[in-house]
Motif scaffolding. Structure first.
Motif, PDB file in Angstrom:
ATOM      1  N   GLU A  88      29.131  51.714 105.758  1.00 51.64           N
ATOM      2  CA  GLU A  88      29.217  50.275 105.475  1.00 51.64           C
ATOM      3  C   GLU A  88      30.347  49.990 104.476  1.00 51.64           C
ATOM      4  O   GLU A  88      31.163  49.089 104.673  1.00 51.64           O
ATOM      5  N   VAL A  89      30.391  50.819 103.405  1.00 52.20           N
ATOM      6  CA  VAL A  89      31.420  50.625 102.384  1.00 52.20           C
ATOM      7  C   VAL A  89      32.807  50.838 102.988  1.00 52.20           C
ATOM      8  O   VAL A  89      33.745  50.082 102.728  1.00 52.20           O
ATOM      9  N   TYR A  90      32.901  51.844 103.847  1.00 47.00           N
ATOM     10  CA  TYR A  90      34.182  52.130 104.486  1.00 47.00           C
ATOM     11  C   TYR A  90      34.620  50.940 105.345  1.00 47.00           C
ATOM     12  O   TYR A  90      35.774  50.532 105.330  1.00 47.00           O
ATOM     13  N   GLN A  91      33.635  50.348 106.062  1.00 47.96           N
ATOM     14  CA  GLN A  91      33.931  49.202 106.922  1.00 47.96           C
ATOM     15  C   GLN A  91      34.440  48.039 106.078  1.00 47.96           C
ATOM     16  O   GLN A  91      35.413  47.362 106.422  1.00 47.96           O
ATOM     17  N   LYS A  92      33.745  47.830 104.918  1.00 49.46           N
ATOM     18  CA  LYS A  92      34.147  46.726 104.036  1.00 49.46           C
ATOM     19  C   LYS A  92      35.556  46.949 103.504  1.00 49.46           C
ATOM     20  O   LYS A  92      36.360  46.027 103.420  1.00 49.46           O
ATOM     21  N   LEU A  93      35.816  48.200 103.139  1.00 46.39           N
ATOM     22  CA  LEU A  93      37.134  48.554 102.613  1.00 46.39           C
ATOM     23  C   LEU A  93      38.207  48.270 103.662  1.00 46.39           C
ATOM     24  O   LEU A  93      39.257  47.715 103.368  1.00 46.39           O
ATOM     25  N   GLN A  94      37.870  48.644 104.874  1.00 51.27           N
ATOM     26  CA  GLN A  94      38.800  48.438 105.993  1.00 51.27           C
ATOM     27  C   GLN A  94      39.063  46.943 106.170  1.00 51.27           C
ATOM     28  O   GLN A  94      40.199  46.524 106.331  1.00 51.27           O
ATOM     29  N   ASP A  95      37.945  46.134 106.124  1.00 51.12           N
ATOM     30  CA  ASP A  95      38.084  44.681 106.290  1.00 51.12           C
ATOM     31  C   ASP A  95      38.954  44.106 105.187  1.00 51.12           C
ATOM     32  O   ASP A  95      39.814  43.256 105.424  1.00 51.12           O
ATOM     33  N   ASN A  96      38.681  44.558 103.930  1.00 53.61           N
ATOM     34  CA  ASN A  96      39.455  44.031 102.805  1.00 53.61           C
ATOM     35  C   ASN A  96      40.934  44.388 102.935  1.00 53.61           C
ATOM     36  O   ASN A  96      41.798  43.582 102.611  1.00 53.61           O
ATOM     37  N   PHE A  97      41.169  45.596 103.428  1.00 47.01           N
ATOM     38  CA  PHE A  97      42.541  46.032 103.588  1.00 47.01           C
ATOM     39  C   PHE A  97      43.252  45.142 104.603  1.00 47.01           C
ATOM     40  O   PHE A  97      44.372  44.686 104.383  1.00 47.01           O
ATOM     41  N   GLU A  98      42.516  44.856 105.717  1.00 46.57           N
ATOM     42  CA  GLU A  98      43.082  43.987 106.753  1.00 46.57           C
ATOM     43  C   GLU A  98      43.375  42.610 106.174  1.00 46.57           C
ATOM     44  O   GLU A  98      44.406  42.007 106.417  1.00 46.57           O
ATOM     45  N   ARG A  99      42.368  42.096 105.387  1.00 44.59           N
ATOM     46  CA  ARG A  99      42.514  40.762 104.800  1.00 44.59           C
ATOM     47  C   ARG A  99      43.704  40.734 103.838  1.00 44.59           C
ATOM     48  O   ARG A  99      44.443  39.764 103.780  1.00 44.59           O
ATOM     49  N   MET A 100      43.862  41.836 103.102  1.00 44.12           N
ATOM     50  CA  MET A 100      44.971  41.893 102.143  1.00 44.12           C
ATOM     51  C   MET A 100      46.308  41.855 102.880  1.00 44.12           C
ATOM     52  O   MET A 100      47.228  41.163 102.469  1.00 44.12           O
ATOM     53  N   LYS A 101      46.353  42.593 103.996  1.00 48.21           N
ATOM     54  CA  LYS A 101      47.603  42.632 104.761  1.00 48.21           C
ATOM     55  C   LYS A 101      47.925  41.233 105.303  1.00 48.21           C
ATOM     56  O   LYS A 101      49.054  40.776 105.255  1.00 48.21           O
ATOM     57  N   ARG A 102      46.828  40.536 105.770  1.00 51.65           N
ATOM     58  CA  ARG A 102      47.011  39.194 106.322  1.00 51.65           C
ATOM     59  C   ARG A 102      47.482  38.247 105.213  1.00 51.65           C
ATOM     60  O   ARG A 102      48.377  37.443 105.389  1.00 51.65           O
ATOM     61  N   ALA A 103      46.839  38.382 104.015  1.00 49.46           N
ATOM     62  CA  ALA A 103      47.193  37.505 102.894  1.00 49.46           C
ATOM     63  C   ALA A 103      48.651  37.737 102.493  1.00 49.46           C
ATOM     64  O   ALA A 103      49.373  36.787 102.184  1.00 49.46           O
ATOM     65  N   GLU A 104      49.068  39.002 102.547  1.00 45.00           N
ATOM     66  CA  GLU A 104      50.455  39.314 102.189  1.00 45.00           C
ATOM     67  C   GLU A 104      51.423  38.641 103.163  1.00 45.00           C
ATOM     68  O   GLU A 104      52.413  38.062 102.760  1.00 45.00           O
ATOM     69  N   ARG A 105      51.043  38.722 104.460  1.00 46.09           N
ATOM     70  CA  ARG A 105      51.905  38.103 105.479  1.00 46.09           C
ATOM     71  C   ARG A 105      51.963  36.597 105.274  1.00 46.09           C
ATOM     72  O   ARG A 105      53.009  35.984 105.329  1.00 46.09           O
ATOM     73  N   LEU A 106      50.767  35.993 104.990  1.00 40.81           N
ATOM     74  CA  LEU A 106      50.710  34.547 104.796  1.00 40.81           C
ATOM     75  C   LEU A 106      51.514  34.143 103.570  1.00 40.81           C
ATOM     76  O   LEU A 106      52.183  33.116 103.552  1.00 40.81           O
ATOM     77  N   PHE A 107      51.418  34.985 102.520  1.00 40.36           N
ATOM     78  CA  PHE A 107      52.145  34.675 101.291  1.00 40.36           C
ATOM     79  C   PHE A 107      53.651  34.655 101.582  1.00 40.36           C
ATOM     80  O   PHE A 107      54.362  33.733 101.179  1.00 40.36           O
ATOM     81  N   ALA A 108      54.107  35.675 102.333  1.00 38.88           N
ATOM     82  CA  ALA A 108      55.538  35.748 102.652  1.00 38.88           C
ATOM     83  C   ALA A 108      55.943  34.526 103.479  1.00 38.88           C
ATOM     84  O   ALA A 108      56.985  33.906 103.240  1.00 38.88           O
ATOM     85  N   LEU A 109      55.048  34.154 104.436  1.00 34.80           N
ATOM     86  CA  LEU A 109      55.329  32.991 105.284  1.00 34.80           C
ATOM     87  C   LEU A 109      55.375  31.722 104.436  1.00 34.80           C
ATOM     88  O   LEU A 109      56.224  30.847 104.633  1.00 34.80           O
ATOM     89  N   GLY A 110      54.442  31.625 103.479  1.00 35.37           N
ATOM     90  CA  GLY A 110      54.375  30.460 102.585  1.00 35.37           C
ATOM     91  C   GLY A 110      55.655  30.342 101.771  1.00 35.37           C
ATOM     92  O   GLY A 110      56.227  29.260 101.659  1.00 35.37           O
ATOM     93  N   GLN A 111      56.110  31.496 101.236  1.00 35.98           N
ATOM     94  CA  GLN A 111      57.340  31.485 100.429  1.00 35.98           C
ATOM     95  C   GLN A 111      58.511  31.001 101.286  1.00 35.98           C
ATOM     96  O   GLN A 111      59.308  30.185 100.855  1.00 35.98           O
ATOM     97  N   LEU A 112      58.534  31.536 102.525  1.00 36.11           N
ATOM     98  CA  LEU A 112      59.634  31.210 103.424  1.00 36.11           C
ATOM     99  C   LEU A 112      59.623  29.721 103.749  1.00 36.11           C
ATOM    100  O   LEU A 112      60.654  29.039 103.667  1.00 36.11           O
TER     101      LEU A 112
END
Ligand SMILES: Nc1ncnc2c1ncn2[C@@H]1O[C@H](COP(=O)(O)OP(=O)(O)OP(=O)(O)O)[C@@H](O)[C@H]1O
Ligand SMILES: [Mg+2]
Length: 365
Positions: A125-149
């Protein structure tokens, strides 16, 4: 999943095994002593099996059954061979010990396995959550870059837009234009203003500036917002009624940002209220906080939309940007406050801004 024989079947196997051994004891003549020795040792098999399967209680029960079912054979042989019969009777406590020992060890093993399974499930379960958070972080990073652009793009669009509006203004002033051309220039100017408004809103949202706190008399802020919106209210014959509590003391806030919040709320209220209605703007202390409310008599907000009105770009208006409330929400949160919307008991909505009653500017990080 591992196959397990039903409980009834396993009990029957233990009982049948013990009774079969006791039967062999009864049927075999005493002269074949070595066979009796074998039978006596065979009792350990069902006892150990019962201990493994049913725990220490099962082991003891099987040992007692072995002792009892062998009692007739012991009774019959005690006259002829008393030593042999007593030996067999003394085996019963050993059977019990074997049953208890295997039962306890089996139970401990089972418990350890269950603990291990639980830990594995938790780790998964913890591994799954970690995986989800990692995915969310990657998405947030992409959105942040898009927002800056897009914020950079929006910023760059403003200069050519100002040039277009300026050039259109010069043409409008300097030329004696035909009616149709003048109309076209009017459209260019109006659309430039609209785009400029959209870009301003977008930049406010994408790059919010930190509040510059100063001790502020909110009466002045509210009066200036009411004045700014009087024209828009007048066009629909809407009465703008400020109701400010006499207990309202000066507070530490950014007056420019709060003006922006109230402007967005009051303009929304005016847009929603039908001609001839009233918009009430009230302010005063409430439970150690400062409460500013904008109450309208409008069409209200559909239940399905209520969760989305603070989302950027959510709008139900033809010419809306959907950024007004999200900018207001962001500013209020920057002030450590809350912006909420509630349906009136009669008609319309009340938007409430609740701010901490700070009298001094907070320490900035
Ligand atoms: N007082 C209100 N009464 C009814 N609906 C409202 C009210 N205030 C906001 N809304 C709803 O919330 C939506 C989002 O409001 P928001 O101010 O963010 O954007 P907008 O008003 O549509 O566009 P903009 O503010 O950029 O002109 C509106 O389109 C409207 O549907
Ligand atoms: Mg709005």
């Amino acid at each position: 999943m591992k196959y397990q024989r039903p409980v009834g079947g396993r009990v029957a196997a233990v009982v049948a095994g013990i009774l079969a051994i006791s039967g062999q004891h009864l049927l075999t003549p005493l002269s074949l002593l070595h066979w009796h020795n074998v039978f006596q040792h065979l009792y350990y098999l069902p006892i150990v099996y019962a201990g493994l399967t049913f725990g220490w209680r099962g082991g003891v029960a099987a040992a007692v059954l072995a002792g009892l079912s062998n009692a007739p054979h012991n009774f019959l042989s005690i006259g002829a061979m008393p030593g042999y019969a007593i030996d067999q009777i003394l085996d019963v406590p050993l059977f019990c010990a074997a049953g208890i020992l295997t039962g306890v060890l089996a139970e401990r093993g089972r418990k350890q396995r269950a603990d291990l399974e639980r830990t594995t499930a938790r780790l998964t379960e913890v591994y799954q959550k970690l995986q989800d958070n990692f995915e969310r972080m990657k998405r947030a990073e992409r959105l942040f870059a898009l927002g800056q652009l897009s914020a950079g793009l929006a910023h760059e669009l403003r200069n050519p837009l100002a040039s277009i509006a300026g050039a259109a203004g010069i043409l409008q002033r300097d030329l004696r234009l035909e009616h149709r051309d003048a109309e076209c220039l009017g459209i260019i100017t109006k659309e430039c203003q609209r785009l400029n408004g959209l870009l301003t809103h977008f930049l406010d949202f994408a790059r919010p500036r930190a509040p510059k706190y100063q001790t502020t008399d909110l009466r002045v802020v509210i009066d200036s917002v009411v004045e700014l919106t009087t024209h828009a209210a007048g066009e629909k014959a809407i009465r703008l009624r400020p109701e400010i509590s006499p207990q309202l003391a000066p507070v530490a806030c950014d007056p420019e940002l709060l003006t922006q919040v109230l402007l967005n709320l009051i303009i929304n209220a005016i847009q929603a209220t039908p001609d001839g209605g009233e918009v009430l703007v009230s302010a005063g202390p409430r439970n150690d906080r400062l409460l500013i409310q904008v109450r309208d008599e409008g069409w209200g907000i559909a239940a399905a939309d209520r969760d989305r009105i603070f989302d950027p770009f959510f709008t139900t208006k033809e010419n809306g940007t959907g950024l007004g409330l999200s900018v207001a929400h962001q500013i209020v949160e920057q002030h450590g406050g809350m912006l909420t919307a509630a349906e009136n008991s009669g008609k319309g909505m009340t938007f409430s801004v609740s701010l901490p009653l700070r009298h001094e500017r907070p320490h900035e990080a």
